[in-house]
Design an enzyme around this catalytic site. Sequence first.
Site, mmCIF file in Angstrom:
data_model
loop_
_atom_site.group_PDB
_atom_site.id
_atom_site.type_symbol
_atom_site.label_atom_id
_atom_site.label_comp_id
_atom_site.label_asym_id
_atom_site.label_seq_id
_atom_site.Cartn_x
_atom_site.Cartn_y
_atom_site.Cartn_z
ATOM 1 N N LYS A 180 0.306 -9.745 6.630
ATOM 2 C CA LYS A 180 0.789 -10.285 8.265
ATOM 3 C C LYS A 180 -0.159 -9.849 9.180
ATOM 4 C CE LYS A 180 5.784 -10.727 6.927
ATOM 5 N NZ LYS A 180 7.070 -10.038 7.188
ATOM 6 N N ARG A 255 8.334 -8.790 -5.782
ATOM 7 C CA ARG A 255 7.592 -7.633 -4.968
ATOM 8 C C ARG A 255 8.955 -6.660 -4.887
ATOM 9 N NH1 ARG A 255 4.540 -7.056 -0.409
ATOM 10 N NH2 ARG A 255 5.675 -6.367 1.481
ATOM 11 N N HIS A 278 3.484 -2.698 4.310
ATOM 12 C CA HIS A 278 4.470 -2.408 5.159
ATOM 13 C C HIS A 278 3.875 -1.535 6.550
ATOM 14 C CE1 HIS A 278 7.923 -2.954 2.381
ATOM 15 N NE2 HIS A 278 7.834 -3.874 2.663
#
Length: 307
Positions: A180, A255, A278
């Site tokens: 991301k 995942r 993360h």
Amino acid sequence: MRIERAIDGYLRHVAVERGLSEHTSAAYRRDLGGYARWLEEQGIADTDAVTADVVSGFIADRASADPPPAASSLARLQSAVRSFHRHLVREGLSDDDPTGRLRPPKAARRLPKALTIAQVEALLEASGPAASDAQPGDLAGLRDRALLELLYATGARISEIVQLDVDDLAHGDVLRVRGKGDKERIVPIGSYARTAVDAYLTRVRPELSRRGRATPRLFLGVRGAPLSRQSAWLVIRQAADRAGLTAHVSPHTLRHSFATHLLQGGADVRVVQELLGHASVTTTQIYTYVSPDALRDVYVTSHPRAR
């Protein structure tokens, strides 16, 4: 400023300057599009006419929908509206932020659904033959096995896997993953995944590549085009059916299983955070939650006066 014009400007901002993924940008566009339509129904066409009561009314209206939205969906909607109005204030396009007192709903804590190690092994076996067992012409089977082995070996998101280029594997036994916000991370690859991917690269991808236009993408469809997220999801669903797994199995299931099995094997939560990509360890810590049943089992087997 007119609502529609303000939202268009904000969406350009989040897409270009904040570097959000296409998926996140699309979610913002859907949420704010619904917000704009609701404001129009209330006769509100200008951003300066939006007050705290108006925003609260919008959230309350969405919360009372039938069926009611999930707490996570409502929280995302609030986040989009709040971020939009804060952007207007920062840019000098609005004097007040009507979302200043808005509080997100408390989301129910749900454990990620993970497969057991035996279930993962059954899923991988059902996805396609191992490299040593493959028959000539079994292109899809070798590709599907490589896809699922890589998903479980790295814990990568399905969107990250289908965006991989061949060059992302050119680093020995590690994989370069773009996550991301286009952030890169390096993830190790186990021997099973490496063997499956090598078999795909040498025995399958050259043939698939000849069927379509040249592309650097690692995983290709049967016509030579880059494999889509939808096609990859279907591969997993079909493998789950063949493996007889009755629980819902999605790309994210692998995942979750990756993270859960690492922690059960003694991995540090900070290491798992880095592997998953993360931004905050808080997101990763959900995998460390111990269920009441697990607590009860440990208590019964460990406490001298439990039985």
